[in-house]
Motif scaffolding. Sequence first.
Motif, mmCIF file in Angstrom:
data_model
loop_
_atom_site.group_PDB
_atom_site.id
_atom_site.type_symbol
_atom_site.label_atom_id
_atom_site.label_comp_id
_atom_site.label_asym_id
_atom_site.label_seq_id
_atom_site.Cartn_x
_atom_site.Cartn_y
_atom_site.Cartn_z
ATOM 1 N N ARG A 1 24.526 -5.492 -14.441
ATOM 2 C CA ARG A 1 24.080 -6.798 -13.970
ATOM 3 C C ARG A 1 24.954 -7.895 -14.558
ATOM 4 N N ASN B 1 26.261 -10.228 -4.773
ATOM 5 C CA ASN B 1 25.218 -9.395 -4.157
ATOM 6 C C ASN B 1 25.165 -9.362 -2.640
ATOM 7 N N ILE C 1 24.145 -4.197 5.208
ATOM 8 C CA ILE C 1 24.063 -2.756 4.998
ATOM 9 C C ILE C 1 23.707 -2.099 6.334
ATOM 10 N N ASP D 1 16.391 -8.415 1.259
ATOM 11 C CA ASP D 1 17.425 -7.435 0.933
ATOM 12 C C ASP D 1 18.835 -7.912 1.229
ATOM 13 N N TYR D 2 18.968 -9.040 1.925
ATOM 14 C CA TYR D 2 20.262 -9.689 2.003
ATOM 15 C C TYR D 2 20.214 -10.715 0.873
ATOM 16 N N ARG D 3 20.807 -10.362 -0.259
ATOM 17 C CA ARG D 3 20.473 -11.052 -1.490
ATOM 18 C C ARG D 3 21.336 -12.273 -1.772
ATOM 19 N N MET D 4 20.931 -13.396 -1.168
ATOM 20 C CA MET D 4 21.548 -14.660 -1.567
ATOM 21 C C MET D 4 20.945 -15.044 -2.912
ATOM 22 N N VAL E 1 18.937 -16.954 -5.694
ATOM 23 C CA VAL E 1 17.841 -17.924 -5.738
ATOM 24 C C VAL E 1 18.157 -18.893 -6.879
ATOM 25 N N ASP F 1 18.843 -17.802 -10.360
ATOM 26 C CA ASP F 1 20.001 -16.937 -10.619
ATOM 27 C C ASP F 1 21.207 -17.714 -11.126
ATOM 28 N N PRO G 1 25.290 -4.748 -9.061
ATOM 29 C CA PRO G 1 25.051 -3.917 -10.251
ATOM 30 C C PRO G 1 25.441 -2.449 -10.066
ATOM 31 N N PRO G 2 25.058 -1.781 -8.963
ATOM 32 C CA PRO G 2 25.458 -0.370 -8.866
ATOM 33 C C PRO G 2 26.978 -0.192 -8.856
#
Lengths: 290, 767
Positions: B633, B671, B675, B689-692, B694, B697, B751-752
């Motif tokens: 992360r 991020n 997908i 799941d479409y990670r803009m 926030v 962050d 992260p992955p």
Amino acid sequence: MSSLRFEAPETVEDAVRLLADADGEAMPLAGGTDLLVQLRTDFVRPGLIVDLKRIPALMDVTVNGDDIRVGAAVSGATLGKNKAVTSAWPGVVEALELIGSTQIQGRASLGGNLCNGSPAADSVPALIAAGAVCEVAGPNGARSVPVEDVITGPGQLCLGPGEIVVSFVMPKPPPRSGDAYLRFIPRTEMDIAVVGAGVALTLDEAGVCTHARLGLGAVAPTPLLVEDGAKALIGTKVDDDALANLAAAASAACNPIDDKRGTIAYRVKVAGVLARRAALIALERARSNG
Amino acid sequence: MATAKQEIGNGNGSLKYVGTRPWRPDGVDKVTGRAKFGADLSLPGMLVGRVLRSPHAHARIRCIDASKARALPGVKAVVTRDEMPEVPSQWVPAGEVQVNYRDMSQNVMAREKALYDGHAVAAVAATTAAIAKQALDLIEVDYEVLPHVIDVREAMQADAPVLHDDMFTQGVEPTPETPSNVFKKVHFQSGDLDKGFAEADIVVERTFTTKPVHQGYIEPHAVVASAGEDGQCEVWCCTQGQFTVRAYCANLLGIDIGNIRVTPSEIGGGFGGKTVVYLEPVALRLSQLAGRPVKIVMSREEVFRASGPTSGGAMTIKMGATKDGKITAAKAWLAYQAGAFPGSPIQPGCMCVFAPYDIENAEVEGYDVVVNRPKVAAYRAPGAPISEFAAEGVVDEIAKKLGIDPAEFRLMNAAKEGTRALYGPKFGPVGCIETLEAARNSEHYSIPLGPNQGRGIATGFWFNIGGESCATINVNEDGTATVIEGNPDIGGSRASIQLQAAEALGIPPEKVRPLVADTDSIGYTFLTGGSRVTFATGMAAIDAAGKVVEQLRERAAKIWDIPVEAVEWEDGYAKPSGSNAGDFEPMSMAEIAAQAGKTGGPIAATASINAQGAGPGFGTHVCDVEVDRETGRVTVLRYTAVQDAGKAVHPSYVEGQIQGGAAQGIGWALNEEYIYDKDGRLENPGFLDYRMPVASDLPMIDAVIVEVPNPNHPYGVRGVGETPIVPPMAAVANAIENATGIRMTDLPMSPPRLLEALDNGGANGGS
Ligand SMILES: Cc1cc2nc3c(=O)[nH]c(=O)nc-3n(C[C@H](O)[C@H](O)[C@H](O)COP(=O)(O)OP(=O)(O)OC[C@H]3O[C@@H](n4cnc5c(N)ncnc54)[C@H](O)[C@@H]3O)c2cc1C
């Protein structure tokens, strides 16, 4: 267009009867933060919705002797203000409070979080670690079900038609106990756990762990109680070796999927990391609860 | 435009209102909920429109049977390909990009084939939303599912499924005889590449990829269209360009431009994504058939599945430098995904890739490639963030290998006035060096870092555009003024136009009310894009103000009975000057306006210009991150974004643009990604799941404005809206490299991916 009936009974018996006697699909409603979203997207199409929030037993928090009883529909905002529960099981309260935003907190409940059936539900691993048991009411009477047995698959519960969770019962923790919950999300908010880990433990006067439970979320089709995690800690001083064993047990228990939220390899590894980190927080809390 | 500089302003050369921070004219309505957005309009008799979308990434449409839907009570019209005119291929310029009317027509309603998951295949208009939805379920589409391709490099392979069998790569000699997914090749070259690399002591070559990312505007596309029996059409929609919507609807449906009136609503974000049409021609066609107004509002899922992200790209950058830090040669190979129809921003991507640097020997080769994804649309500095991410990674790596501070290395090679850009022009005064110096000298650049922390720096370039704009200024009876202009306000442009008009008139901004007008109420104005509005439309407003001042002086001269030359305009007052100085009390705009009827009628003026000389924008960002080595992360700890604004007309909104661009760029870096499953279906069409990012962050983005005036604007303005999204991806990647020693070459650095790279101890997979 099909019609949708709405009822708001004031007793558990009435709620159970309404749900059990319904013709089509009937669904209980607690905070609605899952249910309303699912209704809007046509994910569910019930014919009857039974609001549980007028039933006192679902909205109360009580402490009786050695038990703490939390009504299944109590909101995160309410539980967060309850001193008895936050001091006894801070990890459970923190897990519930992680859900959503301030607006969601005004509604979201432990019962809804569990009964939505998501393997990633945040409060569930913490409840499992706490050893919480559900008091279930149904057309055939009442029964008790440990939290780890409620979810049987994604979106699937062991509850029969007409059965509802009335409350969660947790033991009052003995001295030198602590719990904690951590989740991993790529962002800081408004996301679904890629991995969640809840740990509860108790130390003896010498600092040796006498009791421990590890709950994991989002790493298998259901939230998990990881017995090997407890074994890794009990009888140790929760030192680095014990924590490494705990992490290994957590990773070994995982049976995740590759999906848009994380890969198998990633979830397996991070489950171990979070279990260890949660145990360290729980340990810290146990030591200061002497 | 020549009039503006000398004759107007407040007389003493310094600026009184430009550069101040009054409340924005649209602010209160927005925070109280009164502002009217695209979905807020309702008309009597209005129908609800819904669009049926392809569930397949690539499929031939054998047959569409809508008879059951048409028969459903409450359904008033159904549109499929059969109800849409067939439009011939025709490329037309559209600001920074080109559009083809045939492709546009087939994008708003599929013809022979559905080319992506979410491609519109039919639409209905019904009396209620529930009936419209039911009608969609009744439309039977017979698909022959075809093999699909999602990845840009796979799409370029000889055995890839071909989307368009009439596509023969342009820009290569000889033109290929077999069709492919490569629409065109772009090529720029200067100097002698071999010589440049031979002079280099160090050469670095790396391959990078970026993912398509969505503009992520909060307001989904929405339209109400009404076609009258007499052929007069009205369209209300959220758009960045009402004139563009008008032209596109006219061309797609065969309607005279004069018969369409488009009114833009307040807009809840666009970032380039609302410069095209999706729903408007369809709603208008439905309305023509139903004889009633039709409203269509996209769901968030539709926005993701069917509206334009920007391209993903695959890039190889090779760069050489001498030991003492001079870049001697640079080569770029770029391939951009265009989505299902050609027209990726490959051209600007190629133009910008090395623009921050003065490099004698350079070559860029770019490819525009179609894939089974939604057609890309503009997104802030379209094309530049992709290629510059790659180039800035290599620049950083060379600096590191040479042991030169990355800011110093950039300064040693920075573009300046007189530098010839690879794509042709010689830069005028530009602020590349100034932004780098401000970044290097910032407190941020020298504060110490902790363990697992790293700092990255990156510079970005965007050329900015000017173009056609009109503005009208009406002086009201009480001396207040209204500025009417034609650019939907996506970034605070009403405030900046208000301030420029106020400056030129010499009256306080609160006395000048800006209004964004419909297509019949102001002359043609090119859309809000290319960071052009404050520059170009602002200049039109200044011109119009100059004409108004002229009239005010004439009226005062008439009242005083002196020659107009003897009247000067200062701070909103007419004053007798020269031999008449002191003869009369200065007369305010209000006093002159009150007598306008007696002195020649209403005071008003319009200016129409084609603004040239947009000043290019440079920005330099500094980013600190902390990397969690156990989870991959990345936390952005501190972020400073420096930008040359030329002149910040309203500094708060310039800062807002800088912060917004940085925030979007950080999301792009860390991020955001689409997908797709193995069948080419989008798996994350929503903000969950479409990670803009926030708000929590991000740290506070420190915006630093540098002002190197653009000589082509009376107050020195350059566009500022796009440049800030160019540097962040490289700034974050360079910071991660600084923290971990690992160069991430593939976005997003999620992260992955980062954990995998950390665990492998080397470059991340895919490169
Ligand atoms: C914006 C947003 C963010 C969110 N963030 C998170 C998050 O971070 N983590 C997370 O875990 N979840 C999150 N959620 C999901 C949701 O808020 C939680 O699962 C919440 O705890 C659900 O509680 P509720 O009371 O609102 O349940 P409801 O929506 O009322 O019910 C959920 C389900 O449980 C059933 N049910 C409810 N109560 C009972 C009962 N007593 N007995 C039997 N069945 C019952 C309902 O029929 C329904 O199927 C989020 C949701 C939103 C909208």
